[in-house]
Design a protein around this motif. Structure first.
Motif, mmCIF file in Angstrom:
data_model
loop_
_atom_site.group_PDB
_atom_site.id
_atom_site.type_symbol
_atom_site.label_atom_id
_atom_site.label_comp_id
_atom_site.label_asym_id
_atom_site.label_seq_id
_atom_site.Cartn_x
_atom_site.Cartn_y
_atom_site.Cartn_z
ATOM 1 N N GLY A 18 0.789 -1.232 0.000
ATOM 2 C CA GLY A 18 0.000 0.000 0.000
ATOM 3 C C GLY A 18 0.821 1.280 0.000
ATOM 4 O O GLY A 18 0.343 2.317 -0.469
ATOM 5 N N VAL A 22 -0.122 4.844 -1.889
ATOM 6 C CA VAL A 22 -0.225 6.140 -1.205
ATOM 7 C C VAL A 22 0.813 7.127 -1.775
ATOM 8 O O VAL A 22 0.508 8.307 -1.979
ATOM 9 N N HIS A 159 3.741 4.048 8.024
ATOM 10 C CA HIS A 159 2.758 3.179 7.367
ATOM 11 C C HIS A 159 2.722 1.818 8.040
ATOM 12 O O HIS A 159 1.745 1.085 7.905
ATOM 13 N N ASN A 160 3.814 1.463 8.700
ATOM 14 C CA ASN A 160 3.852 0.175 9.389
ATOM 15 C C ASN A 160 4.999 0.178 10.393
ATOM 16 O O ASN A 160 6.153 0.144 10.019
ATOM 17 N N VAL A 209 -1.284 6.370 9.448
ATOM 18 C CA VAL A 209 -2.268 6.364 8.376
ATOM 19 C C VAL A 209 -3.714 6.067 8.792
ATOM 20 O O VAL A 209 -4.560 5.841 7.936
ATOM 21 N N ASN A 242 -5.818 7.135 5.165
ATOM 22 C CA ASN A 242 -5.516 7.203 3.730
ATOM 23 C C ASN A 242 -6.790 7.326 2.910
ATOM 24 O O ASN A 242 -7.857 6.854 3.316
ATOM 25 N N GLN A 300 1.018 -10.411 9.857
ATOM 26 C CA GLN A 300 0.190 -9.214 10.061
ATOM 27 C C GLN A 300 -1.242 -9.418 9.588
ATOM 28 O O GLN A 300 -2.195 -8.952 10.203
ATOM 29 N N GLU A 373 -3.545 -3.467 11.391
ATOM 30 C CA GLU A 373 -3.628 -2.885 10.048
ATOM 31 C C GLU A 373 -3.546 -1.365 10.164
ATOM 32 O O GLU A 373 -4.534 -0.706 10.516
ATOM 33 N N PRO A 374 -2.377 -0.804 9.895
ATOM 34 C CA PRO A 374 -2.218 0.649 10.037
ATOM 35 C C PRO A 374 -3.331 1.424 9.315
ATOM 36 O O PRO A 374 -3.951 2.316 9.882
ATOM 37 N N CYS A 375 -3.577 1.089 8.063
ATOM 38 C CA CYS A 375 -4.753 1.646 7.386
ATOM 39 C C CYS A 375 -5.455 0.527 6.630
ATOM 40 O O CYS A 375 -6.550 0.136 6.951
ATOM 41 N N GLY A 376 -4.773 -0.004 5.606
ATOM 42 C CA GLY A 376 -5.405 -0.996 4.739
ATOM 43 C C GLY A 376 -6.127 -0.259 3.627
ATOM 44 O O GLY A 376 -6.888 0.693 3.866
HETATM 45 C C1 GLC Z 1 1.326 -0.328 5.107
HETATM 46 C C2 GLC Z 1 0.224 -0.886 5.988
HETATM 47 C C3 GLC Z 1 -1.152 -0.726 5.408
HETATM 48 C C4 GLC Z 1 -1.340 0.671 4.820
HETATM 49 C C5 GLC Z 1 -0.230 0.972 3.820
HETATM 50 C C6 GLC Z 1 -0.348 2.380 3.214
HETATM 51 O O1 GLC Z 1 1.784 -1.229 4.175
HETATM 52 O O2 GLC Z 1 0.456 -2.255 6.297
HETATM 53 O O3 GLC Z 1 -2.124 -0.944 6.413
HETATM 54 O O4 GLC Z 1 -2.588 0.767 4.173
HETATM 55 O O5 GLC Z 1 1.005 0.904 4.472
HETATM 56 O O6 GLC Z 1 -0.345 3.385 4.182
#
Ligand code: GLC
Ligand code: ADP
Length: 476
Positions: A18, A22, A159-160, A209, A242, A300, A373-376
């Protein structure tokens, strides 16, 4: 505002997850809101061949700087052209999947170049006011900026937190950081030299995120050892959810789909489902709930939970289509499942953009039982595609999916809780009207980047309006 966005991957030039999505779509959104944003990235082969209008704009003490544009959005890109980036394999690992042994040198160079461009010694006329680093690969940029006395402000975006870039202390001097920086109040982390810790310590502000993940990383359970520092800096920690790139991820104009659809003709999804079932060797059954998974296959993502629920899933007549790459044991486990359940379970190991889009559109439901999951992004793609996600209530999944409204949410990372959510999803799928309502609510949600991009702009503005401050220990 002039912003340098430092990243180690960017879609469509180089992607492992991801972060690449982003890195492509957030700068584009910021540019369309009037920001003068430019990207700095290592010159991997895919970057050198994929960036547009590239020319050498500066010689560096190590390698040179190429200036060009992103292919779709035209956002300006600087690529560091140096032999340590010009290799086959992936951005972080070799062909065998092993970390490049000189990753500290490679991403030290990325970070150092970012700091150089933000200093008075920059070879460019253009000088950023803000340097936004992303994940550990650019974590040393705020440290180098601090020690070189840069006037630009630094932002570290996580992001992680689980990927930390921890190396032997022997690298500290070699990369040009003062020996004194190797301390608890600096880059040291449990006896190692940590790029991420450096970024979290020396940056002027920290973002992550999603709002939930911003809170979670301040706890011992999810702070990966960095929780003390993050608690200390809690006033500087901001969670911004995000967005997604609607030009890439919209079923009404998705170039990877043979059949396009929107809220008004959701029945067309069945044609993509049939194609998918045929292409993947699944039984052609219109009314079998088809679950999709597109994922890095790692701890994860909580995919071992899927294994403990599969029998329940098949008993209820479901099918499952898995696409992913990652740890060998997870890959093998999913391959064995497909062998054991021909016609009901299909496993595709590899990275396949077209199949990812077709699973997102052709599946009825999407599985994402992540441990954290920071964002997903996939759950948002799922909602956008009328493919309601079944997710665990954590991080950005908790912030983007509403139980029984846009998807199905469970709390505990346990087989029982997951099984219950899957059963609810299947019962709902069998109730046509209720399922259509969930699909439509998800599709109606606004996941466009604009709102989040405006939150970043507000943060940049507040950074520029404050005096220079660095890290938790300093106020200059
Ligand atoms: C990382 C995270 C995911 C997030 C992505 C973009 O890979 O694991 O959760 O969406 O970064 O921010
Ligand atoms: P993460 O960054 O933790 O892997 P995200 O949900 O934020 O998770 O982003 C994952 C991105 O990578 C999505 O764009 C998803 O479609 C893509 N992706 C993951 N695995 C694959 C794969 N095997 N093939 C194609 N795309 C994939």
């Amino acid at each position: 505002m002039r912003i340098l966005f430092v990243t180690s991957e960017i879609h469509p030039l180089v992607k492992t997850g991801g972060l690449a999505d982003v890195s492509a779509s957030l700068p584009a959104a910021l540019q369309s809101l009037g920001m003068d944003i430019r990207i700095l990235i290592p010159g991997y082969p895919g970057v050198l061949s994929g960036m547009k209008e590239a020319f050498e704009c500066a010689r560096l003490s190590e390698g040179s700087l190429l200036c060009g544009k992103m292919p779709d959005t035209g956002v300006p890109v600087y690529a560091i052209d140096h032999p340590i980036f010009r290799r086959g394999g992936g951005p972080y690992v070799d062909e065998q999947g092993l970390d490049w042994p000189d990753n500290a040198a490679r991403f030290g160079l990325l970070s150092k170049t970012a700091a150089l461009l933000a200093s008075r010694h920059s070879p460019l006329e253009w000088k950023p006011e803000i340097v936004q680093g992303n994940d550990w690969q650019s974590g040393l940029a705020p440290a180098f900026m601090h020690f070189s006395g840069s006037n630009a402000r630094s932002m570290m975006t996580v992001h992680n937190l689980a990927f930390q870039g921890n190396f032997s202390r022997d690298w500290v001097g070699g990369l040009g950081l003062p020996p004194s920086s190797y301390s608890m109040h600096g880059v040291e982390f449990h006896g190692r030299f940590s790029f991420l810790k450096a970024g979290l310590y020396y940056s002027n502000t920290i973002t992550t995120v999603s709002p939930s993940y911003a809170q979670e990383i301040q706890t011992p359970e999810m702070g990966c050892g960095m929780e003390g520092l993050l608690q200390h800096r809690r006033r500087d920690v901001h969670g911004i959810l995000n967005g997604i790139d609607l030009s890439e991820w919209s079923p009404e104009r998705d170039g990877y789909l043979n059949v396009k659809y929107d809220e008004s003709n959701l029945q067309s999804k069945i044609e993509i489902k049939r194609e998918l079932q045929a292409g993947l060797g699944l039984e052609r059954q219109d009314d079998a709930p088809l679950f999709g998974i597109v994922s890095r296959l790692t701890y994860q993502k909580g995919l071992d939970l899927v294994h403990s629920c599969l029998d329940a899933l098949f008993e209820q007549g479901a099918q499952i289509a898995v696409l992913g790459t990652g740890e060998k044991e997870y890959e093998q486990a999913f391959l064995r499942l497909a062998e054991k359940h021909p016609g009901r379970c299909s496993t595709s190991i590899g990275y396949d953009e077209s199949l990812a889009h077709n699973i997102m559109a052709g599946a009825d439901l999407f599985l994402m039982p992540s441990r954290f999951e920071p964002c997903g992004l996939n759950q948002m793609y799922g909602m956008r595609y009328g493919t309601p996600p079944v997710v665990r209530k954590t991080g950005g999944l908790a912030d983007s999916v509403t139980d029984n409204e846009t998807g199905f949410v469970f709390e505990k990372a346990e087989a029982g809780a997951f099984r219950e959510a899957i059963s609810r999803a299947i019962s709902c799928y069998r109730n046509r009207e209720a399922f259509r309502n969930i699909q439509r609510s998800g599709m109606a949600k606004n996941f466009a980047w604009e709102k989040s991009a405006r939150s970043y702009i507000a943060l940049y503005e507040s950074l520029l309006s404050q005096g220079l401050s660095t890290g938790p220990g300093f106020r200059i």
